[in-house]
Write an enzyme that holds these catalytic residues in place. Structure first.
Site, PDB file in Angstrom:
ATOM      1  N   GLY A 277       0.783  -1.223   0.000  1.00 49.64           N
ATOM      2  CA  GLY A 277       0.000   0.000   0.000  1.00 49.64           C
ATOM      3  C   GLY A 277       0.813   1.270   0.000  1.00 49.64           C
ATOM      4  N   ASP A 278       2.140   1.163  -0.054  1.00 45.36           N
ATOM      5  CA  ASP A 278       3.007   2.345  -0.100  1.00 45.36           C
ATOM      6  C   ASP A 278       4.209   1.992  -0.972  1.00 45.36           C
ATOM      7  OD1 ASP A 278       4.380   4.830   0.618  1.00 45.36           O
ATOM      8  OD2 ASP A 278       3.013   4.929   2.319  1.00 45.36           O
TER       9      ASP A 278
END
Length: 474
Positions: A277-278
């Protein structure tokens, strides 16, 4: 092989490249000289990137064989997914630490799901996860001890004060291997993600694995998933190899960076798949005045053959770069469904130098922005940062990049009183979605040069006066 190479009217099968005197050629001096020149020129003209695709830096840390082996079952471990095994892990590692077998000890995790709280690793150990073995983090925050903030950050990255200890943790270690048969380390991070979304965190979330002040570390053939925060965080470390790993987290999981080398040197990251997610990989070195005071750079970082997807960056430097980030090589990278393909990020107050960063042979598809180099990214630990501590960004070389369905090719935004210099772009093709509308490059406070870049970059990189800084590179 039947395919022929034509060189100065001599046809040579590829297979004869492996022989010194091919029997099909007359052995006259003239013919042999022509044959030799043909071989040399052919090799020079071959795509040497194919050779680079098989290069490896993993030899910096040799894999150790452990003659002494123990099983988590020997210490009461129960792989039923319900029994808490923190005590079993701590007792097993206590045994390794205090018996000090010659050559170290392998801790075997057989198939099963082993629920546990955080535990410390020790030197000269191998944590070996069998196929079907899962080390699963407890979701009870009371089981997670607090540790001091990192000195180069001055506080927890999310909250003031301390931070939760990582699931697998170590400080001052050497000769540590985490490997196996693609077993899984599962952080069960959703409870932490929800606390972050609801703003109920008391302290900074835990990493999945954090090793501090350590050397001679190997991660290989393990699946890391659902980390509460960053997945693999070597900080103040040297000689670290991370290869053949898979790192997974939902695209909407906050701050689940894949691999973050932080104030570390001689780090090799290869042959891995990351979908989080990053940022997939972000090289860091401390946060504002705390990182400047600690003064430890990240350098000698090699990243090869990484495939992944994320709503944020593929290959990133920063934004916490206050100790400096120098000598980073990233090549043969494949990115899909990305926010930004290549992102170098810093801010005023960071200080530090970002220098000699090379990124090459990148394919990206369905990406919001291809290349971003920016001096206005990231927050500050507190109000005591020095706004006059300006980072220096120079010697950024990006080449051989191909993109499909790239919404905006690039943005380079330097800092007014510290313009970015030596930004060298070559052989870059970033294709947008079908249709006439293509967002242009945006640039400010930057010096450098561009050759064979499409769409054509901003004027700051195309002026004839600018090419000198990049002439050696080109």
């Amino acid at each position: 092989m039947k395919t022929l190479l034509t060189c100065r009217q001599i046809q040579i099968p590829f297979s004869s490249l492996y022989t010194v005197f091919p029997p099909q050629l007359p052995s006259t001096a003239e013919t042999m000289n022509r044959w030799f020149l043909c071989i040399v020129s052919t090799l020079l003209l071959m795509n040497w990137s194919a050779v680079a695709e098989w290069e490896t830096c993993s030899g910096i840390v040799p894999m150790q064989y452990r003659y002494d082996k123990i099983s988590i079952l020997d210490f009461g471990g129960v792989g039923d997914g319900k029994t808490l095994n923190t005590k079993a892990f701590r007792e097993a590692i206590f045994r390794i630490e205090h018996l000090k077998r010659r050559g170290g000890t392998l801790l075997y995790i057989p198939p099963g799901v082993y629920l546990t709280g955080p535990f410390n690793l020790t030197s000269r150990m191998t944590l070996y996860l069998a196929g079907g073995a899962v080390i699963k983090a407890t979701q009870d925050p009371s089981q997670w001890p607090l540790v001091d903030p990192l000195p180069s950050y001055g506080r927890g990255r999310e909250r003031p004060g301390g931070r939760y200890m990582s699931l697998l943790h170590g400080n001052g270690l050497h000769d540590v291997i985490i490997t196996g048969e693609n077993g899984t380390i599962d952080g069960q991070g959703d409870v932490w993600w929800n606390m972050w979304r609801q703003r109920t965190l008391q302290y900074t979330r835990p990493h999945l694995v954090e090793l501090m002040n350590s050397r001679g570390i190997i991660f290989s053939n393990v699946i890391f998933k659902n980390s509460p925060f960053w997945n693999i965080h070597p900080v103040y470390c040297s000689n670290v190899v991370i290869r053949h790993v898979t790192i997974l987290a939902p695209a909407d999981s906050p701050n689940t960076d894949g691999i973050d080398p932080d104030s570390s040197s001689n780090v090799c990251i290869e042959d891995s798949y990351i979908s989080v997610g990053d940022d997939l990989i972000a090289v860091k070195s401390g946060w504002d005045q705390y990182g400047i005071a600690y003064g430890r750079s990240s350098h000698g970082i090699t990243i090869r053959r990484i495939t992944g997807s994320s709503p944020f960056a593929g290959i990133a430097v920063g934004s916490e770069t206050s100790g400096g980030v120098v000598d980073v090589l990233a090549e043969h990278i494949s990115l899909f469904n990305m926010g930004v393909g290549i992102h170098i990020k810093t801010n005023i107050g960071r200080g530090g130098m970002i220098r000699n960063i090379t990124v090459s042979n990148v394919y990206m598809e369905n990406t919001r922005m291809g290349i971003k180099i920016a001096g206005d990214v990231g927050d500050h630990p507190d109000g005591n940062f020095n706004p006059n501590a300006l980072p220096i960004v120079k010697g950024i070389k990006i080449k051989d990049v191909w993109g499909e369905k790239v919404l905006q090719a690039g943005l380079i935004r330097g800092i007014k009183n510290s313009p970015f210099s030596g930004i060298c772009l070559s052989n870059i093709n970033l294709h947008g979605n079908p249709g006439p509308r293509k967002l242009p490059w945006k640039c400010s406070d930057v010096r450098g040069a561009a050759i064979q870049v499409s769409p054509w970059p901003c004027s700051e990189l195309t002026s004839s006066q600018q090419t000198g800084a990049c002439s050696t590179y080109f």
